[in-house]
Motif scaffolding. Structure first.
Motif, short mmCIF file in Angstrom:
data_model
loop_
_atom_site.label_atom_id
_atom_site.label_comp_id
_atom_site.label_asym_id
_atom_site.label_seq_id
_atom_site.Cartn_x
_atom_site.Cartn_y
_atom_site.Cartn_z
N TRP A 57 0.84 -1.18 0.00
CA TRP A 57 0.00 0.00 0.00
C TRP A 57 0.89 1.25 0.00
CZ3 TRP A 57 -3.16 -1.98 4.80
CH2 TRP A 57 -3.97 -3.06 4.40
N SER A 58 0.35 2.36 -0.41
CA SER A 58 1.12 3.61 -0.41
C SER A 58 0.97 4.31 0.94
CB SER A 58 0.63 4.52 -1.54
OG SER A 58 -0.76 4.78 -1.41
N ILE A 59 1.22 3.54 2.01
CA ILE A 59 1.14 4.05 3.38
C ILE A 59 2.39 3.58 4.11
CG2 ILE A 59 -0.12 3.95 5.58
CD1 ILE A 59 -2.63 3.23 3.92
N GLU A 60 3.10 4.51 4.75
CA GLU A 60 4.24 4.13 5.59
C GLU A 60 3.97 4.57 7.01
OE1 GLU A 60 9.09 4.55 5.99
OE2 GLU A 60 8.06 5.43 4.26
N PRO A 61 3.87 3.63 7.94
CA PRO A 61 3.57 4.00 9.33
C PRO A 61 4.67 4.83 9.97
CG PRO A 61 3.14 1.66 8.93
CD PRO A 61 3.89 2.17 7.74
N ALA A 62 4.26 5.75 10.81
CA ALA A 62 5.20 6.55 11.61
C ALA A 62 5.05 6.25 13.09
CB ALA A 62 4.97 8.04 11.36
N SER A 63 3.82 6.01 13.54
CA SER A 63 3.56 5.69 14.94
C SER A 63 2.20 5.02 15.04
CB SER A 63 3.59 6.95 15.81
OG SER A 63 2.56 7.84 15.43
N SER B 124 -0.86 3.51 18.21
CA SER B 124 -1.26 3.28 19.60
C SER B 124 -2.68 2.75 19.62
CB SER B 124 -1.17 4.57 20.40
OG SER B 124 -1.57 4.37 21.74
N GLY B 125 -2.90 1.68 20.37
CA GLY B 125 -4.24 1.11 20.47
C GLY B 125 -4.76 0.67 19.12
N SER B 126 -5.91 1.21 18.72
CA SER B 126 -6.54 0.85 17.45
C SER B 126 -6.15 1.77 16.30
CB SER B 126 -8.08 0.88 17.60
OG SER B 126 -8.51 0.02 18.62
N TRP B 127 -5.23 2.72 16.56
CA TRP B 127 -4.95 3.78 15.60
C TRP B 127 -3.51 3.75 15.12
CZ3 TRP B 127 -9.01 6.73 13.92
CH2 TRP B 127 -10.19 6.64 14.67
N LEU B 128 -3.34 4.08 13.83
CA LEU B 128 -2.03 4.16 13.21
C LEU B 128 -1.89 5.50 12.49
CD1 LEU B 128 -0.21 1.40 11.23
CD2 LEU B 128 -0.63 3.59 10.09
N THR B 129 -0.72 6.11 12.60
CA THR B 129 -0.45 7.39 11.93
C THR B 129 0.66 7.19 10.91
OG1 THR B 129 -1.07 8.60 13.92
CG2 THR B 129 0.21 9.79 12.27
N ASP B 130 0.46 7.72 9.69
CA ASP B 130 1.48 7.54 8.66
C ASP B 130 2.47 8.70 8.66
OD1 ASP B 130 0.38 9.68 7.22
OD2 ASP B 130 -0.57 8.41 5.70
N GLN B 131 3.45 8.61 7.75
CA GLN B 131 4.52 9.61 7.69
C GLN B 131 4.01 11.00 7.32
OE1 GLN B 131 7.64 9.24 8.55
NE2 GLN B 131 7.78 7.02 8.80
N ASN B 132 2.83 11.06 6.73
CA ASN B 132 2.24 12.36 6.36
C ASN B 132 1.33 12.93 7.45
OD1 ASN B 132 3.40 12.31 3.73
ND2 ASN B 132 1.82 10.83 3.12
N GLY B 133 1.22 12.21 8.56
CA GLY B 133 0.41 12.70 9.67
C GLY B 133 -1.05 12.27 9.61
N LYS B 134 -1.42 11.46 8.62
CA LYS B 134 -2.80 10.99 8.52
C LYS B 134 -3.00 9.82 9.48
CE LYS B 134 -6.37 9.38 5.34
NZ LYS B 134 -6.80 9.22 3.93
N THR B 135 -4.13 9.82 10.18
CA THR B 135 -4.44 8.74 11.11
C THR B 135 -5.47 7.78 10.52
OG1 THR B 135 -6.14 10.06 12.20
CG2 THR B 135 -3.93 10.12 13.14
N TYR B 136 -5.31 6.52 10.88
CA TYR B 136 -6.18 5.45 10.37
C TYR B 136 -6.66 4.60 11.55
CZ TYR B 136 -3.60 6.38 6.01
OH TYR B 136 -3.01 6.96 4.92
N LEU B 137 -7.89 4.18 11.48
CA LEU B 137 -8.41 3.15 12.38
C LEU B 137 -7.97 1.82 11.79
CD1 LEU B 137 -10.12 2.62 14.88
CD2 LEU B 137 -12.16 2.74 13.44
N ASP B 138 -7.16 1.10 12.54
CA ASP B 138 -6.50 -0.09 12.00
C ASP B 138 -7.29 -1.35 12.32
OD1 ASP B 138 -4.84 -2.04 11.08
OD2 ASP B 138 -3.14 -1.55 12.38
N PHE B 139 -8.07 -1.82 11.33
CA PHE B 139 -8.82 -3.07 11.48
C PHE B 139 -8.14 -4.21 10.73
CE2 PHE B 139 -13.32 -2.26 13.22
CZ PHE B 139 -12.82 -1.33 14.14
N THR B 140 -6.82 -4.10 10.60
CA THR B 140 -6.02 -5.22 10.10
C THR B 140 -5.28 -5.89 11.26
OG1 THR B 140 -3.93 -4.04 9.71
CG2 THR B 140 -5.61 -3.91 7.98
N SER B 141 -4.94 -5.11 12.28
CA SER B 141 -4.17 -5.60 13.43
C SER B 141 -2.92 -6.37 13.00
CB SER B 141 -5.05 -6.49 14.33
OG SER B 141 -6.12 -5.76 14.86
N GLY B 142 -2.25 -5.87 11.96
CA GLY B 142 -1.06 -6.58 11.48
C GLY B 142 -1.38 -7.95 10.94
#
Length: 385
Positions: free
Chosen positions: A11-17, A19-37
């Motif tokens: 995907w054209s998403i690179e994680p930066a940080s 926590s919990g159910s949320w992931l933030t990419d290098q551009n500062g966009k936050t995602y609700l992560d329902f993949t759980s890795g």
């Protein structure tokens, strides 16, 4: 040009940080992560209890070898034995390694060769686990597979009864097929497996790589049913992001996995064990499974309600917080629109949108996801059945 083999369509998403159910990419966009890795982060990103356990171990030592005694391994193995009702544990690094070891153990213990598995199953990408996987696309291009694997239709008792013979070492199954499309076993089918295997002296291997460690609302998915496996394999959620897998078996199998029979340099690494022990302590805590069950039922009902009149949707199904939405068209078409709306999801098979939120997800987060999914599906072009 990348130096990586292109084994994943990234995907054209690179994680930066995260926590919990949320992931933030290098551009500062936050995602609700329902993949759980892919069903790994059952306690969510950077769970503080797991994080502290790992940090404490890192301050002591990172690796020795399995020639040394290990209190951590003994304690983690004890928790797995207690949770499954089985007796012995071998630690490795991944789900594929766990399934590979389970196949070896079943053949060695029975003196038989044949393994019966099921169409649409997924057990890994080593040669033995590719051969065990009931999906031709996984095996294509690799030449001759390891022999004596036979595939049956899932939940087809008659076909299963015919396939298991005197040379069958094990029947190997997921009680909820993950990669194959979130298909749940029925009790009659599992009863047939028990009966046939008992008559033929055949072992039962349950692959809990994706379904285990609380994912379906019980510590292990087989516990929703009256079922008694001889061997269970786990990985994914066991380390909450650190690489670890395990084979869990009945006491009578111990003599067949003695010194020199199997091994793993990094299996049971002390850092991964610290993570696994912390995960198990949380998952096995009183009330945790009940919360997962409640949230799973809530989410399933919410999705069914929101999607009941959508012509693109064939079925919403699942167990606990392992849910699939079967569409009349490829589910891949939903991934990017949902990413744009800040929700990360997966597919399972060609037409199933797979949802694997952290087990620690909040109901408000489930509501957010359900709304985004309903909106994305409503925007799909109508496909006639």
């Amino acid at each position: 040009m990348s130096a990586l083999f292109p084994t994943y369509q990234k995907w054209s998403i690179e994680p930066a940080s995260a926590s919990g159910s949320w992931l933030t990419d290098q551009n500062g966009k936050t995602y609700l992560d329902f993949t759980s890795g892919i069903g790994v982060l059952n306690l969510g990103h950077c769970h503080p209890y797991v994080k502290k356990a790992v940090q404490d171990q890192l301050e002591k030592f990172w690796h020795t070898s399995n020639l040394f005694e290990s209190k951590g391994q003994e304690e983690a193995a004890g928790l797995l034995a207690q949770a499954t009702g089985l007796d012995r544990v071998f630690f490795c690094n991944s789900g594929a390694e766990a399934n590979e070891a389970a196949i070896k153990l079943a053949r060695k213990a029975t003196g038989k060769s044949k393994i019966v598995t099921f169409h649409q199953s997924f057990h890994g990408r080593t040669f033995a686990t590719m051969a065990a996987t009931g999906q031709e696309k996984v095996r294509m291009g690799y030449g001759r597979m390891l022999e004596e694997f036979e595939y049956c239709t899932y939940n087809d008792s008659e076909q299963l009864s015919k396939a298991v013979d005197e040379n069958t070492a094990a029947v190997m199954l997921e009680v909820v097929q993950g990669e194959g499309g979130i298909h749940v076993a029925n009790q009659d089918f599992l009863n047939t497996i028990k009966e046939v295997c008992s008559k033929k002296g055949t072992l039962i291997i349950v692959d809990e790589i994706q379904t285990g460690i609380g994912r379906t609302g019980t510590p292990f998915a087989f516990q929703h049913f009256e079922f008694d496996p001889d061997i269970i394999t786990v990985a994914k959620g066991l380390g909450n992001g650190l690489p670890i897998g395990a084979v869990i078996g009945k006491e009578e199998l111990a003599e067949h996995f003695g010194p020199g029979s199997h091994g793993s340099t990094f299996g049971g690494n002390p850092v991964s064990i610290a993570s696994a022990k912390a995960v198990l302590q949380k998952i096995l805590d009183n009330g945790f499974s009940a919360e997962v069950t409640e949230k799973g039922q809530y989410f399933l009902e919410k999705l069914n309600e929101d999607l009941q009149n959508e012509p693109s949707v064939k079925e919403v199904r699942g167990l606990g917080l392992m849910i699939g939405i079967e569409l009349k068209e490829p589910a891949q078409a939903l991934l990017e629109p949902l990413q744009q709306e800040g929700l990360l999801t997966l597919t399972a098979g060609p037409n199933v949108l797979r949802l694997l939120p952290p087990l620690t997800v909040e109901k408000t987060e489930l509501d957010i996801a359900a709304e985004k999914i309903a909106n994305a599906i409503k925007a799909l072009p109508v496909v006639q059945s």
